[in-house]
Design a protein around this motif. Structure first.
Motif, mmCIF file in Angstrom:
data_model
loop_
_atom_site.group_PDB
_atom_site.id
_atom_site.type_symbol
_atom_site.label_atom_id
_atom_site.label_comp_id
_atom_site.label_asym_id
_atom_site.label_seq_id
_atom_site.Cartn_x
_atom_site.Cartn_y
_atom_site.Cartn_z
ATOM 1 N N VAL B 406 0.687 -1.196 -0.110
ATOM 2 C CA VAL B 406 0.154 -0.117 -0.161
ATOM 3 C C VAL B 406 1.412 1.831 0.259
ATOM 4 O O VAL B 406 0.861 2.637 -0.896
ATOM 5 N N GLY B 409 2.288 1.893 -3.272
ATOM 6 C CA GLY B 409 1.736 2.003 -4.210
ATOM 7 C C GLY B 409 1.300 3.867 -4.289
ATOM 8 O O GLY B 409 1.075 3.801 -4.926
ATOM 9 N N ILE B 410 0.737 3.830 -2.919
ATOM 10 C CA ILE B 410 0.773 5.295 -3.309
ATOM 11 C C ILE B 410 1.497 6.265 -3.145
ATOM 12 O O ILE B 410 1.581 7.186 -4.428
ATOM 13 N N THR B 411 2.806 5.766 -2.551
ATOM 14 C CA THR B 411 4.419 6.344 -3.812
ATOM 15 C C THR B 411 4.138 6.078 -4.795
ATOM 16 O O THR B 411 4.610 7.261 -5.362
ATOM 17 N N THR B 413 1.943 6.381 -6.807
ATOM 18 C CA THR B 413 1.048 7.122 -7.543
ATOM 19 C C THR B 413 0.919 8.650 -7.339
ATOM 20 O O THR B 413 0.353 8.917 -8.244
ATOM 21 N N GLY B 414 1.664 8.815 -6.527
ATOM 22 C CA GLY B 414 2.403 9.817 -5.555
ATOM 23 C C GLY B 414 3.165 10.629 -7.294
ATOM 24 O O GLY B 414 3.288 11.627 -7.403
ATOM 25 N N VAL B 417 2.691 8.025 -11.891
ATOM 26 C CA VAL B 417 2.282 6.290 -12.142
ATOM 27 C C VAL B 417 0.943 6.430 -11.669
ATOM 28 O O VAL B 417 0.241 6.283 -11.317
ATOM 29 N N GLU B 418 0.159 6.234 -13.257
ATOM 30 C CA GLU B 418 -0.938 5.308 -13.324
ATOM 31 C C GLU B 418 -1.386 4.113 -11.791
ATOM 32 O O GLU B 418 -0.447 3.143 -11.862
ATOM 33 N N PRO B 419 -2.614 4.634 -11.390
ATOM 34 C CA PRO B 419 -3.141 2.860 -9.749
ATOM 35 C C PRO B 419 -2.777 2.171 -10.208
ATOM 36 O O PRO B 419 -2.180 1.547 -9.366
ATOM 37 N N PHE B 423 -0.160 0.393 -8.151
ATOM 38 C CA PHE B 423 -0.010 -0.543 -7.098
ATOM 39 C C PHE B 423 0.112 -2.479 -7.354
ATOM 40 O O PHE B 423 0.722 -3.317 -7.191
#
Lengths: 529, 497
Positions: B406, B409-411, B413-414, B417-419, B423
């Motif tokens: 998680v 993935g959050i970093t 997307t920040g 990068v497309e979610p 992820f």
């Protein structure tokens, strides 16, 4: 003769007394009517739910007649039928003298599903819905307090609009009743999965749990009143204020307009909604104590509240930092609105989230999963459980360094026992086990991967909006009949927690399991002989 | 000269010498092939050997040996090997010095058996470098630990902790009373499996070079291929069948393989984890066939679904087609396979089937406890009862594992990068799979992630390979070690004064 001191009328005490008198009615009715031959907790619960839902249908029918809508007659007839069925079921049922935990689970789940059936019927017989699967999905949104809908809000009659918002309000009120009266006995899943910290604090509000319940319900009603006035002052019509007050404080999220709160284009309304949503995600016992003792520092002393606010602030700052625009008032408001809407699991939106940065999308999804504070009306996993999990991970990391170490997990002044810890972890894993197959089902039923996953999380947390499609509220619409039913089940499981549902379902299969066990035993005995 | 008593330095030195040998072998391959890169590989071998020798001979084993130190030794040797292992990519010129971080990415991806690559045009890469790439995975596969265990008696520290920290999974079965024997048996089995796969691949039509490199990365569940389109390059059903067999074998517990060799195939049936492993892979295969029904021809459907169920179920990451084009529902099944991974004690990454078993049993136990609050219900896996403390450790690991995904993935997307890519990329990196979903599918490379994103993926790959806890122990033991060295230096100064 000494003169009597003048009687001071204390407004909160008056509200409490009125609430107590209002709630006495159904209580007397229940004890008088529920005196039948069959000892059935399910019968009493289902009957009581029907009896409570009938007046809601009558009020909605009256509103529809007054507005000359299309659904007044249907709602009235349904109200009569539901009321009569409720009375009949209550008439033949009697509350059992002894109630095992397993039966209590079944009764709890049966009550929730009874309300789903009534709400489905209300939607199905109205002019707004044409198919049964859509009616089930809309009913689940109403009962679970999720802002997921297939219908354009403007096309609904006043009766149905009121029924939906009142349904969301009442389901949240039912959560309060459950927290105070039922969860302490269940001790698992739901809001008690923090090891009883919340229910203990809720029980301490008054010597009797009934008094605590009345106090919390009075607070809930008073907060609804405050929001009603605030929305009215900010420019909403009376009906719109009423509907939004109901759906804001209950973290439901239904609106009278298809563009949700953003459709009003009013900064004041948005800020009122933000405040309302923050309150909806806050622990009601905490608010009650702070107001009762006029001690606002109580909020600061609550570890869970600090974490809740900390999460909101951190999410807003990160969202703004990751956005491509320089923050101005509008951006900040939009970010705060989305973050608060996600964490309180209300599901309102002030703008289309299509242009939201990828980072903000993932943050909103995680906030949806976390949800509000325990003993609040919000959905999700709850902040307190997240904190407990954090402490658990820390303990295990420390244990890997010092294998012989014995460490108790503490949260504020409360100590979390191992059994409670296991319940929290079990609940999390169950939620994950539900999300994965449901995401698969949603994607098989027409959603793309991102939309399927985000909608699975959103519906389980009772939020409503999700990502991956052109519009934030399009997901339920994009699904087929199976998807609608699955989404409805997700919403219901999200509202009543996974543990009670699975335990109740396990109860259905228990006789079969017993038989299988017996057969195996017989076979083993034969082999031994 | 007075040697410093730091065990991790000595172990790292030994590991670097092993890597130098791998570089030397690759240089020989490059010389035989004549396609260039030999000088770069030779130079790299020289650097790695001299660095390794300096570390190895310049230090000695600490007198105190605890599990934290053993874990730290493995973690530091991983770090050293991953950094030095990047040198051949730079010295052979396949990656420019300006993109040194990409060389480290490729090296970490190799040694952690991830299989994610930043290369897009494989035709310009010399055969020697491609051979080296595969060899990094082979070495990483069983872990340099076996090699380290071979020199452990010389190092003087106990080896089982090291195997436990290295062999992925919660347990490392003792095959023999002596750790050295256990290591030797695992090494023999690993080598034998590689040889069998290589021969089988050669027989079904691969060139010798392709057969060897693919055998290395199959048994290591790495997934590197000398071809951009991976196994799809050969378009051979027979090759795919051999690779599937190899992947399934490598994704299972090597201790059980050894037992099966000794006691017959019945040994597999006695282990519940094997049943779960096969159920998971073949269950997902069935699901994929069902989902892809109508989208692909029946033979193509069965072939591709089986390949990817085995490839992602064993966390190898080979590609036979572009699954990104499949139905979204199929992606959920693939993601589940990536998340769980292979069996404990195998070369596969991921969360491990054994842990999945524990958390499923744990959740079911909680449901039963909710129904019968006073019941005492143990967690059972097959005929074994899991102790509460072990279950707590497994649960802690799984929570941390999910938390890592998680956070990663959050970093990502920040960073823009497309979610779905972010992820799935995080899941793939932590599980050491290789390909992900979205823009990082089996036919694309990890250049779709920004530079800073690749840095995060490197950290995730390393943490995933070391199974998080040893990485933390590495820090703790290192801090403790630095403190000890300081204290000793202070004492020395005091006495001298």
């Amino acid at each position: 003769m000494t003169p009597r001191p003048p009687v001071r009328i204390n407004a909160p005490a008056l509200v409490l007394r009125v609430m107590a008198n209002i709630l006495q009615g159904p209580k007397i009715l229940l004890t008088k009517v529920a005196n039948g031959q069959i000892e059935s907790s399910v019968g009493v619960t289902v009957g009581a739910v029907c009896v409570v839902m009938a007046p809601v249908l009558f009020i909605s029918a009256a509103a529809d007649f007054w507005n000359r809508g299309d659904d007044g007659v249907e709602l009235l007839i349904l109200g009569l039928v539901v009321g009569l069925i409720g009375l009949a079921v209550l008439g033949v049922s009697r509350f059992p003298s002894g109630l095992p935990v397993a039966r209590l689970f079944v009764a709890f789940v049966a009550g929730a599903f009874a309300s789903l059936i009534v709400a489905t019927a209300a939607h199905y017989f109205s002019s707004a819905v044409t198919s049964l699967d859509v009616a089930v999905a809309e009913a689940a949104s109403t009962v679970s307090g999720t802002n997921a809908s297939v219908i354009q809000a403007e096309t609904l009659s006043l009766g149905i609009t009121l029924f939906r918002s009142l349904g969301q309000w009442l389901s949240a009120a039912a959560i309060i009743v459950v927290v105070v009266r039922i969860m302490p006995h269940l001790g698992v899943g739901g809001l008690d999965a923090d090891g009883g910290v919340v229910t203990r604090s809720a029980r301490r509000l008054a010597p009797k749990s009934g008094s605590t319940m009345i106090r919390l319900l009075a607070l809930y009603a008073a907060l609804t009143g405050v929001l009603l006035v605030a929305y009215g002052v900010a420019g909403m019509s009376f009906v719109e204020s009423l509907v939004h007050a109901f759906t804001t404080i209950s973290s439901g999220g239904f609106s009278t307009r298809s563009g949700s709160i953003g459709a009003f284009g009013s900064v004041a309304i948005e800020w009122i909604a933000i405040c309302g949503m923050v309150i909806a995600g806050t622990s009601l016992p905490l608010i009650f104590r702070a107001l009762q003792q006029k001690d606002m520092s109580r909020f600061g002393r609550s570890v869970e509240f600090r974490a809740y606010v900390g999460l909101i602030v951190a999410a807003v700052v990160t969202t703004l930092a990751w956005s491509s625009q320089w923050p101005n008032e509008s951006n900040v408001r939009e970010a705060v609105f989305s973050v608060v809407s996600a964490i309180s699991t209300t599901g309102f939106y002030s703008s289309e989230l299509r242009s939201t940065a990828y980072g903000a999308e993932s943050i909103l999804l995680i906030l949806m999963l976390i949800g509000g504070m325990s003993a609040s009306v919000a959905g999700g996993f709850k902040v307190i459980r997240l904190m407990v999990l954090g402490k658990y991970i820390r303990r295990e990391l420390r244990r890997s360094i010092h294998p012989a170490m014995v460490e108790k997990i503490h949260l504020g002044r409360s100590s979390i026992g191992d059994v409670a810890m296991s319940r929290i972890i079990g609940e999390l894993f169950l939620a994950i086990m539900i999300i994965l197959p449901m995401a698969m089902l949603f994607s098989a039923d027409g959603l793309n991967f991102k939309a399927a996953f985000s909608f699975a999380i959103s519906s389980l947390s009772n939020v409503g909006f999700a990502f991956g499609l052109d519009r934030t509220d399009q997901h339920l619409q994009a699904l087929g009949a199976i998807g609608h039913i699955a989404a409805a089940m997700m919403m219901m499981i999200g509202r009543i927690s996974a543990t009670p549902v699975f335990v109740a379902l396990g109860g259905i299969g228990e006789p079969a399991q017993r038989e299988i066990r017996r057969l195996r035993l017989r076979r083993k005995q034969k082999v031994i002989r | 000269m007075r040697k410093l008593a730091i065990t991790p330095v000595r172990v790292s030195g030994a590991a670097l010498i092993a890597v130098a040998v791998a570089m030397l072998l690759s240089a020989i391959v490059a010389l035989v092939d004549g396609g260039g890169g030999a000088i770069g590989l030779l130079l790299s071998a020289l650097i790695a050997a001299s660095l390794g020798a300096t570390l190895f001979f310049g230090s000695r084993v600490s007198p105190s040996a605890d599990s934290a130190l053993a874990f730290a030794s493995v973690a530091w040797s991983w770090l050293a090997v991953s950094l030095v292992g990047a040198i051949p990519f730079l010295l052979t010129g396949v990656i420019t010095w300006g993109r040194f971080d990409d060389a480290i990415f490729e090296s970490i991806s190799g040694f952690t058996c991830t299989g994610s690559t930043i290369f897009s045009d494989f035709s310009v890469i010399p055969q020697g470098v491609l051979f080296y790439r595969s060899l990094t995975q082979w070495l990483g596969g069983m872990g340099l630990v076996v090699l380290a265990v071979a020199v452990l008696p010389a190092l003087g520290i106990g080896g089982l902790e090291l195997i436990a920290s290295e062999a992925p999974g919660p347990t490392a079965d003792r095959l023999s009373l002596r750790v050295r024997d256990t290591a030797r048996r695992l090494w023999i089995l690993y080598g034998a499996a590689t040889s069998v796969v290589a021969v089988a691949l050669f027989v079904v039509g691969m060139s010798a070079f392709d057969a060897v490199t693919h055998a290395f990365t199959t048994v290591a569940t790495g997934g590197f291929s000398p071809h951009a389109d991976s196994i799809a390059h050969f378009d051979s059903f027979l090759i795919e069948i051999v690779i599937i067999g190899g992947m399934l074998y490598a994704g299972a517990n090597f201790s059980i393989h050894w037992r099966a060799l000794k006691e017959g195939p019945g040994a597999y049936g006695r282990v519940s984890e094997v049943r779960w492993y096969l159920w998971l892979i073949f269950g997902c295969f069935g699901l994929l066939v069902w989902i892809n029904n109508g989208e692909l021809g029946w033979f193509e459907n069965v072939r591709e679904s089986l390949f990817y169920a085995a490839s992602l179920g064993s966390n190898t990451g080979f590609g036979s087609s572009n699954y990104v084009l499949w139905m979204p529902a199929a992606h959920v099944a693939l993601l589940l396979l990536m998340l769980v991974g292979g069996m404990s004690g195998s070369t596969a990454g991921g969360m491990k089937v054994l842990r999945l078993q524990v958390i499923v049993r744990y959740s079911l136990r909680e449901l039963r406890r909710a129904r019968h609050p006073n019941a005492v219900i143990p967690i059972r896996l097959g005929r074994t009862t899991i102790e509460e403390q072990v279950a707590a450790k497994v649960v802690g690991f799984v929570l941390l594992y999910l938390g890592l995904i998680v956070a990663g993935g959050i970093t990502l997307t920040g960073l823009g990068v497309e979610p779905v890519t972010a992820f799935s990329g995080a899941i793939s990196a932590v599980g050491n799979v290789g390909p992900a979903l979205g823009e990082a599918g089996p036919t694309s490379n990890f250049l779709s992630f920004p530079r800073s994103g690749r840095l995060i993926l490197m950290v995730l790959m390393a943490l995933g390979r070391l199974e998080v806890f040893p990485a933390m122990l590495m820090l703790v033991a290192s801090i403790r070690g630095v403190g000890q060295i300081r204290r000793r230096a202070a004492n020395h100064d005091f006495k001298a004064g």
